[in-house]
Design a protein around this motif. Sequence first.
Motif, PDB file in Angstrom:
ATOM      1  N   PRO A   1      -9.023  -5.251   0.373  1.00  0.00           N
ATOM      2  CA  PRO A   1      -9.888  -4.621  -0.630  1.00  0.00           C
ATOM      3  C   PRO A   1     -11.311  -4.343  -0.148  1.00  0.00           C
ATOM      4  O   PRO A   1     -11.974  -3.454  -0.667  1.00  0.00           O
ATOM      5  CB  PRO A   1      -9.903  -5.628  -1.782  1.00  0.00           C
ATOM      6  N   ALA A   2     -11.790  -5.067   0.848  1.00  0.00           N
ATOM      7  CA  ALA A   2     -13.145  -4.836   1.355  1.00  0.00           C
ATOM      8  C   ALA A   2     -13.285  -3.446   1.975  1.00  0.00           C
ATOM      9  O   ALA A   2     -14.393  -2.911   2.035  1.00  0.00           O
ATOM     10  CB  ALA A   2     -13.519  -5.909   2.379  1.00  0.00           C
ATOM     11  N   ILE A   3     -12.186  -2.869   2.383  1.00  0.00           N
ATOM     12  CA  ILE A   3     -12.246  -1.531   2.977  1.00  0.00           C
ATOM     13  C   ILE A   3     -12.725  -0.507   1.950  1.00  0.00           C
ATOM     14  O   ILE A   3     -13.417   0.447   2.299  1.00  0.00           O
ATOM     15  CB  ILE A   3     -10.894  -1.160   3.617  1.00  0.00           C
TER      16      ILE A   3
ATOM     17  N   LEU B   1      -5.293  -0.034  10.428  1.00  0.00           N
ATOM     18  CA  LEU B   1      -4.296   0.683   9.627  1.00  0.00           C
ATOM     19  C   LEU B   1      -3.580  -0.254   8.667  1.00  0.00           C
ATOM     20  O   LEU B   1      -3.303   0.114   7.528  1.00  0.00           O
ATOM     21  CB  LEU B   1      -3.294   1.393  10.538  1.00  0.00           C
ATOM     22  N   GLY B   2      -3.312  -1.472   9.116  1.00  0.00           N
ATOM     23  CA  GLY B   2      -2.679  -2.448   8.230  1.00  0.00           C
ATOM     24  C   GLY B   2      -3.555  -2.792   7.047  1.00  0.00           C
ATOM     25  O   GLY B   2      -3.090  -2.871   5.917  1.00  0.00           O
ATOM     26  N   GLY B   3      -4.846  -2.968   7.285  1.00  0.00           N
ATOM     27  CA  GLY B   3      -5.768  -3.293   6.208  1.00  0.00           C
ATOM     28  C   GLY B   3      -6.107  -2.115   5.326  1.00  0.00           C
ATOM     29  O   GLY B   3      -6.437  -2.275   4.152  1.00  0.00           O
ATOM     30  N   ALA B   4      -6.026  -0.908   5.885  1.00  0.00           N
ATOM     31  CA  ALA B   4      -6.449   0.289   5.164  1.00  0.00           C
ATOM     32  C   ALA B   4      -5.321   0.965   4.387  1.00  0.00           C
ATOM     33  O   ALA B   4      -5.578   1.854   3.581  1.00  0.00           O
ATOM     34  CB  ALA B   4      -7.048   1.298   6.140  1.00  0.00           C
ATOM     35  N   GLN B   5      -4.094   0.536   4.606  1.00  0.00           N
ATOM     36  CA  GLN B   5      -2.994   1.193   3.901  1.00  0.00           C
ATOM     37  C   GLN B   5      -3.081   0.930   2.402  1.00  0.00           C
ATOM     38  O   GLN B   5      -3.565  -0.106   1.971  1.00  0.00           O
ATOM     39  CB  GLN B   5      -1.659   0.747   4.469  1.00  0.00           C
ATOM     40  N   THR B   6      -2.639   1.893   1.640  1.00  0.00           N
ATOM     41  CA  THR B   6      -2.657   1.798   0.192  1.00  0.00           C
ATOM     42  C   THR B   6      -1.282   1.343  -0.291  1.00  0.00           C
ATOM     43  O   THR B   6      -0.274   1.968   0.036  1.00  0.00           O
ATOM     44  CB  THR B   6      -3.022   3.153  -0.435  1.00  0.00           C
TER      45      THR B   6
END
Length: 113
Positions: free
Chosen positions: A33-35, A20-25
């Motif tokens: 950004p790799a997500i 969730l931390g990496g995927a938040q906008t």
Amino acid sequence: MVLFTTKMRDLGWPSLPGLLGGAQTIEGRRSDPAIDDDWAEVLATLTNDDYASTGDAITTDAAYEVTFRFLVIQFDRRGLEYLGDVINRLSATASEDNAREVAEDWRDALSGT
């Protein structure tokens, strides 16, 4: 959503809070950004038959946001911390209690609540 969640787990994101931390906008961009590339790869595996049958289609950006909201609900409401647990819930059959909860959570994610 199942394909994306499974892919993220397989890529080494076992923790739902970490994903969730990496995927938040933030300001129109994902924290990781790799997500975006991972999301695009999942979408590329789908065919029109997978998602364009009812006329209720949404944009890929909207689908991402709904998926993100659903995962937030799994963490906040259901107390899940591992992607494997989310995937197990998504695999529930109609006769299982989890199926009712997943449907409820999905409706809430679609409505933005």
